[in-house]
Write an enzyme that holds these catalytic residues in place. Structure first.
Site, mmCIF file in Angstrom:
data_model
loop_
_atom_site.group_PDB
_atom_site.id
_atom_site.type_symbol
_atom_site.label_atom_id
_atom_site.label_comp_id
_atom_site.label_asym_id
_atom_site.label_seq_id
_atom_site.Cartn_x
_atom_site.Cartn_y
_atom_site.Cartn_z
ATOM 1 N N CYS A 169 -10.115 -5.085 10.235
ATOM 2 C CA CYS A 169 -11.597 -4.252 9.951
ATOM 3 C C CYS A 169 -12.586 -4.980 9.374
ATOM 4 C CB CYS A 169 -11.468 -3.027 9.429
ATOM 5 S SG CYS A 169 -11.439 -3.231 7.626
ATOM 6 N N GLU A 182 -3.152 5.580 2.346
ATOM 7 C CA GLU A 182 -4.389 6.486 2.508
ATOM 8 C C GLU A 182 -4.365 7.568 1.389
ATOM 9 O OE1 GLU A 182 -3.743 8.142 6.494
ATOM 10 O OE2 GLU A 182 -4.386 6.041 7.313
ATOM 11 N N GLU A 192 -4.272 -5.024 4.971
ATOM 12 C CA GLU A 192 -4.736 -6.493 4.555
ATOM 13 C C GLU A 192 -5.339 -6.610 3.097
ATOM 14 O OE1 GLU A 192 -5.614 -4.567 6.966
ATOM 15 O OE2 GLU A 192 -6.138 -5.821 8.909
ATOM 16 N N ASN A 201 -1.112 0.054 4.526
ATOM 17 C CA ASN A 201 -2.273 0.951 4.325
ATOM 18 C C ASN A 201 -1.937 2.124 3.366
ATOM 19 O OD1 ASN A 201 -0.981 1.412 6.723
ATOM 20 N ND2 ASN A 201 -2.705 2.723 7.460
ATOM 21 N N CYS A 227 -6.778 -0.544 3.307
ATOM 22 C CA CYS A 227 -6.149 -1.015 4.699
ATOM 23 C C CYS A 227 -5.097 -1.988 3.802
ATOM 24 C CB CYS A 227 -7.080 -1.881 5.402
ATOM 25 S SG CYS A 227 -8.147 -1.130 6.309
HETATM 26 N N1 THU Z 1 -6.026 -0.121 8.707
HETATM 27 C C1 THU Z 1 -5.509 -1.061 8.177
HETATM 28 O O1 THU Z 1 -4.573 -0.950 7.492
HETATM 29 N N2 THU Z 1 -5.997 -2.511 8.533
HETATM 30 C C2 THU Z 1 -6.781 -2.620 9.486
HETATM 31 O O2 THU Z 1 -7.048 -3.778 9.861
HETATM 32 C C3 THU Z 1 -7.437 -1.361 10.447
HETATM 33 C C4 THU Z 1 -7.068 -0.310 9.948
HETATM 34 C C5 THU Z 1 -5.594 1.349 8.435
HETATM 35 C C6 THU Z 1 -6.780 2.141 7.784
HETATM 36 C C7 THU Z 1 -6.425 3.578 8.038
HETATM 37 O O3 THU Z 1 -5.220 3.884 7.062
HETATM 38 C C8 THU Z 1 -5.661 3.477 9.183
HETATM 39 O O4 THU Z 1 -5.331 2.089 9.603
HETATM 40 C C9 THU Z 1 -6.452 3.962 10.479
HETATM 41 O O5 THU Z 1 -7.812 3.363 10.412
#
Ligand code: THU
Length: 161
Positions: A112, A64, A75, A62, A73
């Site tokens: 998600c 941000e 994935e 991920n 994310c």
């Molecule tokens: N996140 C992912 O990378 N993958 C997921 O399937 C769920 C959430 C990340 C997004 C964000 O950077 C952090 O987790 C919190 O939501």
């Protein structure tokens, strides 16, 4: 009136012993990927690794941003990177994990909703299901044969025709 029922299932493993060397290598790549996630805002570090039909493995984590919605994310970073590098090679599987050293949870993270839609697009685009490995702490694994197990009523390009 009638009711439509849907069924979903996944396999639960308590350790990695039933997985092939290649699958275990993919898991290691996902565990490695969460170590370099950029998640200073949520401090929720996620790693992913895609196995392609040509046996290449592409990682993602991920990413941000101070403008929160700009982040992406793990994935999607992994899948988009794989498709950018190998646009014609179908992904076979995708392993996903949390950094259990830094994120204090004993739960397994499910992708998600947006990632489910993107995984679904990849299955549609390459006309092949993608095996999902959701990796837990202490070697637990949830294995699903397709994103359809998590997103049964999918929006695909068929509707746009
Ligand atoms: N996140 C992912 O990378 N993958 C997921 O399937 C769920 C959430 C990340 C997004 C964000 O950077 C952090 O987790 C919190 O939501």
């Amino acid at each position: 009136m009638r009711e439509i029922k849907i069924e979903s299932s996944m396999m639960v493993y308590d350790d990695h012993t039933s997985f092939s060397e290649q699958e275990r290598e993919l898991f290691d790549k996902a565990f490695g990927a969460c170590k370099t996630a950029y998640a200073p805002y949520s401090t929720f570090y996620v790693g992913a690794a895609v196995l392609l039909e040509n046996d290449e493995m592409i990682i993602g984590n991920n990413q941000e941003n101070a403008v929160y919605p700009c982040g992406l994310c793990a994935e999607r970073v992994a899948l988009f990177s794989a498709a950018a590098q190998y646009p014609t090679i179908p992904p076979k599987s995708l392993a996903i994990t949390i950094d259990y050293d830094r994120v204090k949870t004993d739960q397994i993270a499910f992708p998600c909703g947006s990632c489910r839609q993107v995984i679904s697009e990849f299955e549609y685009r390459f006309e092949t299901p993608i095996t999902l490995y959701l990796l837990g702490e202490n070697q637990q694994v949830f294995k699903l044969d397709s994103i359809k197990q998590l997103l049964p009523f999918t929006f695909t390009a068929d509707l746009l025709k």
